[in-house]
Design an enzyme around this catalytic site. Structure first.
Site, PDB file in Angstrom:
ATOM      1  N   CYS A   1       0.839  -1.206   0.000  1.00 52.18           N
ATOM      2  CA  CYS A   1       0.000   0.000   0.000  1.00 52.18           C
ATOM      3  C   CYS A   1       0.870   1.251   0.000  1.00 52.18           C
ATOM      4  O   CYS A   1       0.579   2.219  -0.709  1.00 52.18           O
ATOM      5  CB  CYS A   1      -0.929  -0.003   1.204  1.00 52.18           C
ATOM      6  SG  CYS A   1      -2.003   1.453   1.299  1.00 52.18           S
TER       7      CYS A   1
ATOM      8  N   CYS B   1     -12.867  -1.795   7.592  1.00 49.03           N
ATOM      9  CA  CYS B   1     -13.508  -2.153   6.331  1.00 49.03           C
ATOM     10  C   CYS B   1     -12.785  -3.301   5.650  1.00 49.03           C
ATOM     11  O   CYS B   1     -13.411  -4.190   5.080  1.00 49.03           O
ATOM     12  CB  CYS B   1     -13.549  -0.951   5.385  1.00 49.03           C
ATOM     13  SG  CYS B   1     -14.789   0.263   5.839  1.00 49.03           S
TER      14      CYS B   1
END
Length: 329
Positions: free
Chosen positions: A94, A198
């Protein structure tokens, strides 16, 4: 800014200096992909906290939606890794692909920015410049607070991105960051660290039941049953009930859907003598250290090495690059 205390203190430290400063919040997850709704996820609370902090500091802020880039560059490859039985590290990729990749590219292309942007983050890492062949080049260094060292998670960031990074927390301890946040009355001073709720939600959807046997490596006997091999990584406690001694995962046979375990935390089968790394990249891509180019093994056996994890190399505090572990022996 993430909405946490680290990025909030980073923003305050820079706001007190002579910077043309603005804040960016990355939205990396679209809840509509998961539930059909755009509400109820942790990112909304994060975004609210970013706006509150920026209001206190009187700096502009905006949200940049990078959910598509995160999905295609980080999440989908991670899913494929889990499916194949290995243990990826999405946080490392990421940083390379999204925060210091897509975001930096997006900001560079922003017509509202008159100058080439620099990207400041709340990572616990240091950076300095070293002359190499007469040219100053950035080095990624461990922080003062070694208990919060995040250079590992930045080890895939290329030199061109690292050269535009600002890391204000490299010389500050985590306890001091909390104290500064309280001193400055920042809205996030008491906030706990984010855990990416999430992402966990989508991962639960991926974890459909795929039961298989848990086998004791020493005896060859089945001692339990698992719900899916992706629930385990090497060195993890297997949590098999009814045994006299705790067992730990030592091997995964994905084609046969078998998890192998051994008793005790110090079993010899948990240790690797050597490992093979692929897709290695040096932060200084054109100038790897000559002294590290010779083949070699581990100085001492390493415990619980999982395929798919990232391996990094350091010279003292200097982080040089990383690659993916593909084999252990």
């Amino acid at each position: 800014m993430s909405g946490g205390v680290d990025s909030s203190v980073t923003a305050k430290l820079l706001a007190d200096k002579d910077y043309d400063l603005s804040a960016v919040f990355m939205r990396n997850w679209d809840t509509r992909d998961e539930s059909g709704s755009d509400h109820g996820c942790e990112w909304e609370k994060d975004w609210e906290d970013v706006r509150r902090v920026c209001g206190v500091l009187d700096i502009p802020c905006k949200m940049v939606d990078l959910s598509r880039e995160y999905w295609t560059r980080v999440f989908e490859p991670s899913l494929k890794s889990w499916e194949s039985g290995i243990t990826p590290n999405p946080d490392v990729w990421c940083n390379k692909e999204v925060k210091f990749g897509a975001l930096l590219d997006r900001l560079t292309e922003d017509p509202g920015l008159s100058n080439t942007p620099w990207l400041a983050t709340g990572h616990y890492a240091n950076k300095d410049w070293k002359y190499h062949n007469g040219v100053p080049r950035p080095r990624l260094l461990r922080p003062r607070d070694v208990t919060k060292d995040q250079t590992y998670y930045l080890s895939s960031v290329p030199e061109r991105s690292l050269s535009r990074a600002i890391l204000p927390l490299g010389s500050i301890k985590k306890t001091e960051v909390r104290e500064l946040a309280v001193k400055w009355n920042l809205p996030t001073a008491a906030r706990q660290e984010s855990m990416g709720i999430c992402f966990v939600g989508e991962k639960r959807k991926f974890h459909d039941l795929y039961p298989g046997p848990i086998i004791d490596l020493e005896t060859g006997l089945q001692v339990g049953e698992h719900a899916g091999p992706w629930n385990f990584t090497i060195g993890q406690g297997a949590k098999v009930k009814g045994l006299k001694e705790k067992t730990f995962v030592v091997k995964k046979d994905i084609p046969k859907n078998i998890i192998y375990v051994v008793p005790g935390t110090d079993h010899s089968a948990l240790y690797a003598q050597s490992l093979t790394i692929r897709d290695w990249t040096w932060i200084w891509a054109d100038s790897p250290p000559i002294e590290l180019m010779r083949p070699g093994g581990l100085k001492a056996p390493a415990k619980a090495i999982a395929l798919g994890q990232v391996a990094t190399i350091y010279i003292e505090d200097w982080c040089l690059g990383c690659g993916t572990i593909v084999e252990v022996a």
